[in-house]
Write an enzyme that holds these catalytic residues in place. Structure first.
Site, PDB file in Angstrom:
ATOM      1  N   LYS A 124      -5.761  37.882  14.060  1.00  0.00           N
ATOM      2  CA  LYS A 124      -5.903  37.997  12.605  1.00  0.00           C
ATOM      3  C   LYS A 124      -7.188  37.269  12.215  1.00  0.00           C
ATOM      4  O   LYS A 124      -7.622  36.357  12.900  1.00  0.00           O
ATOM      5  CB  LYS A 124      -4.714  37.316  11.915  1.00  0.00           C
ATOM      6  CG  LYS A 124      -3.386  38.009  12.123  1.00  0.00           C
ATOM      7  CD  LYS A 124      -2.970  38.736  10.849  1.00  0.00           C
ATOM      8  CE  LYS A 124      -1.626  39.436  10.999  1.00  0.00           C
ATOM      9  NZ  LYS A 124      -0.512  38.501  10.889  1.00  0.00           N
ATOM     10  N   HIS A 127      -9.900  33.334   7.903  1.00  0.00           N
ATOM     11  CA  HIS A 127     -10.460  33.596   6.570  1.00  0.00           C
ATOM     12  C   HIS A 127     -10.521  32.359   5.689  1.00  0.00           C
ATOM     13  O   HIS A 127     -10.098  31.279   6.089  1.00  0.00           O
ATOM     14  CB  HIS A 127      -9.694  34.738   5.894  1.00  0.00           C
ATOM     15  CG  HIS A 127      -8.231  34.458   5.728  1.00  0.00           C
ATOM     16  ND1 HIS A 127      -7.741  33.657   4.730  1.00  0.00           N
ATOM     17  CD2 HIS A 127      -7.164  34.874   6.464  1.00  0.00           C
ATOM     18  CE1 HIS A 127      -6.425  33.602   4.841  1.00  0.00           C
ATOM     19  NE2 HIS A 127      -6.055  34.323   5.890  1.00  0.00           N
ATOM     20  N   HIS A 130      -7.966  29.641   5.419  1.00  0.00           N
ATOM     21  CA  HIS A 130      -7.774  28.619   6.462  1.00  0.00           C
ATOM     22  C   HIS A 130      -8.696  27.421   6.283  1.00  0.00           C
ATOM     23  O   HIS A 130      -8.640  26.476   7.056  1.00  0.00           O
ATOM     24  CB  HIS A 130      -8.027  29.210   7.852  1.00  0.00           C
ATOM     25  CG  HIS A 130      -7.080  30.295   8.224  1.00  0.00           C
ATOM     26  ND1 HIS A 130      -7.453  31.603   8.292  1.00  0.00           N
ATOM     27  CD2 HIS A 130      -5.761  30.259   8.517  1.00  0.00           C
ATOM     28  CE1 HIS A 130      -6.406  32.336   8.634  1.00  0.00           C
ATOM     29  NE2 HIS A 130      -5.364  31.546   8.775  1.00  0.00           N
TER      30      HIS A 130
HETATM   31  N1  ARG Z   1       0.362  30.116  11.604  1.00  0.00           N
HETATM   32  C1  ARG Z   1       1.009  29.693  10.396  1.00  0.00           C
HETATM   33  C2  ARG Z   1       0.432  30.437   9.199  1.00  0.00           C
HETATM   34  O1  ARG Z   1      -0.682  30.898   9.264  1.00  0.00           O
HETATM   35  C3  ARG Z   1       0.863  28.232  10.135  1.00  0.00           C
HETATM   36  C4  ARG Z   1       1.553  27.363  11.125  1.00  0.00           C
HETATM   37  C5  ARG Z   1       1.682  25.955  10.635  1.00  0.00           C
HETATM   38  N2  ARG Z   1       2.309  25.082  11.585  1.00  0.00           N
HETATM   39  C6  ARG Z   1       3.607  25.069  11.877  1.00  0.00           C
HETATM   40  N3  ARG Z   1       4.015  24.254  12.812  1.00  0.00           N
HETATM   41  N4  ARG Z   1       4.476  25.803  11.212  1.00  0.00           N
HETATM   42  O2  ARG Z   1       1.100  30.533   8.202  1.00  0.00           O
END
Ligand code: ARG
Length: 560
Positions: A124, A127, A130
Site C-alpha cells: 500500500k 502516504h 503516515h
Molecule cells: N498498520 C496499521 C494501520 O495502518 C497500524 C498498526 C499500528 N500498530 C499496531 N500494533 N496496531 O492502520
C-alpha cells in the site's frame, strides 16, 4: 545548580516534603518581582493560615545567600531573585561543557521502552497520512534514548490479510515481473485496483483470492515467495523516505510474524473464561466496561487485528520486558487500543497499565495544493520532494552564492515537513501547507535552522572566544539564559507527555529570544568583556538549538 531544589531545601513547611515544594515552584513569565516563585495557596489548609500570611512568614525566615539574593512575599506568592551573574555564567559553562549531551540524562537507565510507529501496510502507498506516526514516533525514539532508556523501535508491518491473496491472483493474471520491478508499489496498487474492478464483474475472484491467501498461510512455496517479494519491494521503496527523515527501527516484526503465536493467547483467553461465542465468532465481552466486544476469531476461524496485537504485546513483554510499550497510531483507532488494553487487564497482565496509545490527529493537505490529485493518495515522498524543491527556490533566491545549495535545501525542506508535523499538540488535526511550513519568518523549522546558521556566522566571524567577567546583564540576556536552562526539563516533560511538540515549540522560543537579543545587542563591535560574554551566549544558544532539532530528526546546516 538546580534552583528549585535549592530553594525547596531551604524552606521548612510542616507536612510538606522538599520534593513537593520544589515541584510547586514556577518561573513567572514576568520576572520583575523575582526569577522563581512559590505559590502558597496549597499550604493554607495544612497550616490553617491565609496564603499571604504564610508567604510573609516564610519570607521573614528565609536567609538569603550568594545564590538567592532577595526574597519577597507578594499576594500569597514567595518571590526569589537569583544571583543572575552567577546563574548566567554557570549555565553557559555547563552548556558549553556538555555540548551535544546538554539536556541528556540517565533517568531511563535500566528501563526499556518499545515504540510501535510508522507501522505501514505492505503493498500500500506510504502516504501523507503516515507522516505523523513516523515523525512523532521517530522523535520519541530519540528523546527516550537521550534520556538513557533502552529504546526499541518497532515497525508493526501490516503484512497479513486476504488482500495478499488478491494481489497474488492479480499479479498472476494481469501482471508481470518487469512491470512490478519498474513500478513497485504503484504497480502493486494498480493490480490491486484492477482486482477490485474485475471482482465486481466476476464474483468467483474473491474465493480464488481467499484460496491464495490460505496457500500463503500454509507455506506454499510459490505464494510465500511472491508475498516475500511484495514485502521486500515495499520496504525498499519506503527506505528512501525513512532515510530522508532519519528514521530507524530495531524490528520489522509485522502482523504475519504472529501467525504461530496466537493459539497460546486464544487458549489463555479460553482458560481464563474470557472467550465467548457470538454468532459463531469468538469474542471477549466488554459490555461492563462500556465497550463493544473485542473480536478474537471470526466465524470462519480467521484471527483479527486485535488478536495479533494481543499476541504482539505478550511477545514484546516476554522479549523486551518493557517498562512502557507505546503505540503511535491515529486517534481513529482509539477504541481498538482501549479494547485491547482492557483485554490484557482482564487477562490479569499486571503490565497492562504500561501500555500507552499515543494518539494523534489527521493530516490533510491545504485545499487546492494538489488539486490534480484530489481524492487520490498523496505520497509522502512526493510531499518531501516538493518541499525540498521549494526550499531550493527560496535559498537560491536569498543566497544564490551558497556553496552546497542542494544539500542545504534537502535539510531545510525535509526539516520543514518534520517540524510542521510536530508543531502542534499531537492530538490536533493539521492542515499541511507548503507555504506555512516553509515560512522563514514563521514558527517553522527553517526559521529555527536560519537562527542556528546566524549563530554560526557570528561565531565564525569572531574566531576564538576569550574570558569574560560580565556583571551588567541586560534583561534580554538573562531571559535567553533562563530559557536555555529549561531545555533538560522540556525534554523530560516531552517524554512524560509523549509530546515532541513541546520540543518544537521550545526551539521556536529559543530562536525568537535569540533573535531579539541579536537585534537589541551588539556583539562583535563591543569591548572584549561584553563581546566574549555575548559570543559565549551565542554558542550556548547554538548548542541548544542543535540538540533540540536533532531530537526531532532535523539537520542544522552551518550556512543557509
Ligand atoms: N498498520 C496499521 C494501520 O495502518 C497500524 C498498526 C499500528 N500498530 C499496531 N500494533 N496496531 O492502520
Amino acid at each position: 545548580m538546580d534552583y528549585k531544589n535549592y530553594i525547596a531545601s531551604k524552606l521548612n513547611i510542616d507536612g510538606v516534603t522538599s520534593e513537593e515544594i520544589a515541584s510547586l515552584i514556577v518561573t513567572p513569565p514576568d520576572n520583575s518581582l523575582g526569577d522563581y516563585a512559590l505559590p502558597c495557596f496549597k499550604f493554607a489548609k495544612i497550616m490553617r493560615k491565609a496564603p499571604n500570611m504564610i508567604a510573609d512568614d516564610l519570607a521573614k525566615n528565609y536567609v538569603v545567600d550568594d545564590n538567592i539574593t532577595k526574597v519577597i512575599a507578594v499576594n500569597g506568592y514567595l518571590n526569589f531573585t537569583v544571583n543572575r551573574t552567577a546563574m548566567v555564567t554557570n549555565t553557559i559553562n555547563k552548556i558549553l561543557a556538555e555540548g551535544e549531551n546538554y539536556g541528556a540524562s540517565n533517568v531511563g537507565e535500566g528501563k526499556t521502552v518499545c515504540i510501535d510507529y510508522s507501522s505501514i501496510n505492505i503493498a500500500k502507498p506510504f502516504h501523507i497520512g503516515h507522516l505523523s506516526t513516523t515523525v512523532i514516533g521517530g522523535a520519541l525514539y530519540r528523546i527516550y534514548k537521550f534520556l538513557g532508556y533502552n529504546t526499541i523501535g518497532i515497525n508493526h508491518l501490516g503484512d497479513y490479510g486476504t488482500q495478499f491473496g488478491k494481489l497474488i491472483y492479480a499479479y498472476k493474471t494481469w501482471g508481470n515481473k518487469e512491470e512490478v520491478e519498474k513500478g513497485k508499489i504503484k504497480e502493486l496498487m494498480r493490480l490491486y485496483v484492477k482486482f477490485h474492478d474485475e471482482s465486481e464483474k466476476d464474483a468467483t475472484l474473491d474465493d480464488k483470492a481467499r484460496n491464495y491467501f490460505k496457500l500463503i498461510e500454509q507455506g506454499d512455496e510459490e505464494c510465500v515467495a511472491l508475498f516475500k517479494w511484495f514485502k521486500d519491494l515495499t520496504l525498499t521503496d519506503v527506505k528512501k523516505v525513512y532515510d530522508d527523515l532519519d528514521i530507524t527501527f530495531d524490528s520489522y516484526n509485522g502482523e504475519s510474524f504472529y501467525n504461530d503465536k496466537m493459539d497460546v493467547v486464544i487458549n489463555e483467553l479460553n482458560d481464563k473464561g474470557l472467550l465467548k461465542e457470538s454468532d459463531g465468532a469468538k469474542i471477549v465481552d466488554l459490555e461492563s466496561d462500556g465497550m463493544p466486544p473485542c473480536l478474537i476469531l471470526r466465524s470462519d476461524g480467521a484471527s483479527l487485528y486485535a488478536t495479533r496485537d494481543l499476541a504482539a504485546a505478550i511477545y514484546r513483554k516476554n522479549t523486551y520486558d518493557f517498562y512502557k510499550c507505546l503505540y503511535v497510531v491515529a486517534y481513529q483507532q482509539n477504541l481498538h487500543f482501549k479494547q485491547f488494553f482492557k483485554v490484557l487487564e482482564l487477562m490479569n497482565k499486571p503490565w497492562a497499565k504500561d501500555m500507552v496509545h499515543v494518539a494523534f490527529g489527521m493530516v490533510s493537505l491545504e485545499e487546492g495544493t494538489m488539486s490534480t490529485r484530489k481524492g487520490k493518495v498523496v505520497f509522502l515522498e512526493d510531499v518531501i520532494n516538493k518541499c525540498v524543491e521549494k526550499a531550493y527556490a527560496i535559498i537560491n533566491d536569498k543566497n544564490p552564492n551558497l556553496e552546497n545549495k542542494e544539500e542545504v535545501a534537502k535539510a531545510v525542506g525535509t526539516g520543514a515537513v518534520i517540524f510542521g508535523a510536530l508543531s502542534s499538540s499531537r492530538i490536533k488535526d493539521i492542515v499541511f501547507s507548503y507555504d506555512k511550513v516553509l515560512n522563514f519568518d514563521g514558527e517553522t523549522g527553517p526559521y529555527v535552522q536560519y537562527t542556528y546558521a546566524r549563530c554560526e556566522s557570528v561565531l565564525k566571524k569572531a574566531g576564538e572566544i576569550g574570558e569574560y567577567n560580565y556583571t551588567n546583564l541586560l534583561p534580554i540576556e538573562y531571559d535567553l539564559v533562563a530559557l536555555l536552562t529549561k531545555f533538560p526539563q522540556v525534554v523530560l516533560t516531552a517524554s512524560e507527555k509523549y509530546e515532541p511538540s513541546m520540543v518544537t515549540r521550545y526551539a521556536v522560543d529559543v530562536a525568537s529570544c535569540f533573535n531579539k537579543f541579536y537585534f537589541d545587542c551588539k556583539i562583535l563591535g563591543e569591548e572584549e568583556n561584553v563581546k566574549n560574554f555575548r559570543l559565549a551566549l551565542t554558542k550556548a544558544t547554538k548548542t541548544v538549538i542543535k540538540n533540540a532539532l536533532s531530537l526531532l530528526g532535523i539537520k542544522t546546516p552551518e550556512k543557509m
